[in-house]
Design an enzyme around this catalytic site. Structure first.
Site, mmCIF file in Angstrom:
data_model
loop_
_atom_site.group_PDB
_atom_site.id
_atom_site.type_symbol
_atom_site.label_atom_id
_atom_site.label_comp_id
_atom_site.label_asym_id
_atom_site.label_seq_id
_atom_site.Cartn_x
_atom_site.Cartn_y
_atom_site.Cartn_z
ATOM 1 N N PRO A 274 0.839 -1.214 0.000
ATOM 2 C CA PRO A 274 0.000 0.000 0.000
ATOM 3 C C PRO A 274 0.868 1.257 0.000
ATOM 4 C CG PRO A 274 -0.445 -1.395 1.921
ATOM 5 C CD PRO A 274 0.711 -1.995 1.203
ATOM 6 N N GLU A 275 0.626 2.124 -0.939
ATOM 7 C CA GLU A 275 1.359 3.385 -1.029
ATOM 8 C C GLU A 275 0.455 4.503 -0.532
ATOM 9 O OE1 GLU A 275 4.419 3.810 -1.817
ATOM 10 O OE2 GLU A 275 4.999 1.907 -2.721
#
Ligand SMILES: [Zn+2]
Length: 269
Positions: A2-3
């Site tokens: 997840p960014e």
């Protein structure tokens, strides 16, 4: 992994719990990157959430006394279920139980973390972070001032969390492509004009990804949905040997700091 856009989308998805009370919590498995505090369940009990904020890739539940600092690591996700649901999954580490719903923290690879703190600003995971890319303070003149002092390649500079947070590898490649700047270029050689363009492109790329996240939110968070991360159209990243969408030259792949870099040697100077 997840960014920033996925984390921001997650924060928005759970913002409906602002002002609500976590009636109780349940730690099914405390083993994350750091062990969950052994007093977690007793402290997170009738815990009123004033607001839910994000700092870099951390999601923060704030109450009057404590903050919960949550990181999704490599594979973490949150999902929302009805309180009565018995739909458990492997790797459901922690449950936050509300009046009629619950939020479940799932993390198969356990690189994520959940911390409790009374002073969020001085927390060791937060206090050394650089500025937020979507805030006004992150702009061409700020970027130019740090670039002019650095001999690092520009891609490394924008991925360094001390300079600006949350510009992950994919977003760095895409932003540099959009700004037509070679990722290997020494930072001090960038003009102020290039820095302004790059700062704008970073904001644009991140905002687009958040927007795509928003539109896929329903699937992303369906009660039994898997935590697949949303995809938006990539122009450089992952396109080795494919034609550049601007000039049709082949996209080049190289490695910088053990991370893959994709760029067009013709467009990006
Ligand atoms: Zn090109």
């Amino acid at each position: 992994m997840p960014e920033l856009p996925e984390v921001e989308t997650t924060r928005r998805a759970i913002s409906q719990f602002e002002g609500k009370v976590i009636e109780s919590s349940k730690v099914n498995n405390p083993n994350l990157r750091w062990k969950v505090d052994k007093n977690f369940e007793s402290i997170i009990n009738n815990f009123k959430i004033n607001d839910i904020t994000r700092r870099a890739k951390y999601i923060i539940f704030n109450s009057d006394n404590y903050s919960i600092l949550l990181h999704l690591g490599m594979s973490g996700s949150l999902r929302i279920l009805n309180r009565a649901s018995n739909h458990f999954k492997k790797h459901d580490h922690v449950e936050f139980i509300f009046e009629d719903k619950k939020i479940i923290y799932n993390d198969p690879r356990r690189f994520g973390s959940i911390h409790l703190t009374k002073n969020i600003k001085s927390h060791f995971l937060i206090n050394k972070l650089g500025i937020e890319p979507l805030e006004k303070k992150f702009n061409g003149s700020y970027l130019f001032s740090i670039c002019s002092k650095s001999r690092a390649p520009i891609k490394s500079l924008i991925m360094n969390q001390k300079n600006v947070v949350g510009v992950g590898n994919i977003y760095a490649c895409e932003s540099l492509f959009e700004a037509k700047i070679n990722p290997l270029k020494e930072s001090s050689l960038l003009s102020e004009h290039e820095c302004t363009s790059l700062a704008k492109c970073i904001k644009k790329i991140l905002k687009n990804a958040i927007k795509v996240g928003g539109t896929t939110l329903k699937d992303f968070y369906s009660a039994d949905g898997s935590a697949g991360y949303f995809k938006f159209k990539l122009k450089a990243y992952g396109r080795e040997n494919e034609g550049c969408l601007v000039c049709d030259e082949k996209i080049i792949k190289t490695v910088q700091n053990q991370r893959a870099t994709f760029y067009c040697n013709n467009c990006q100077i």
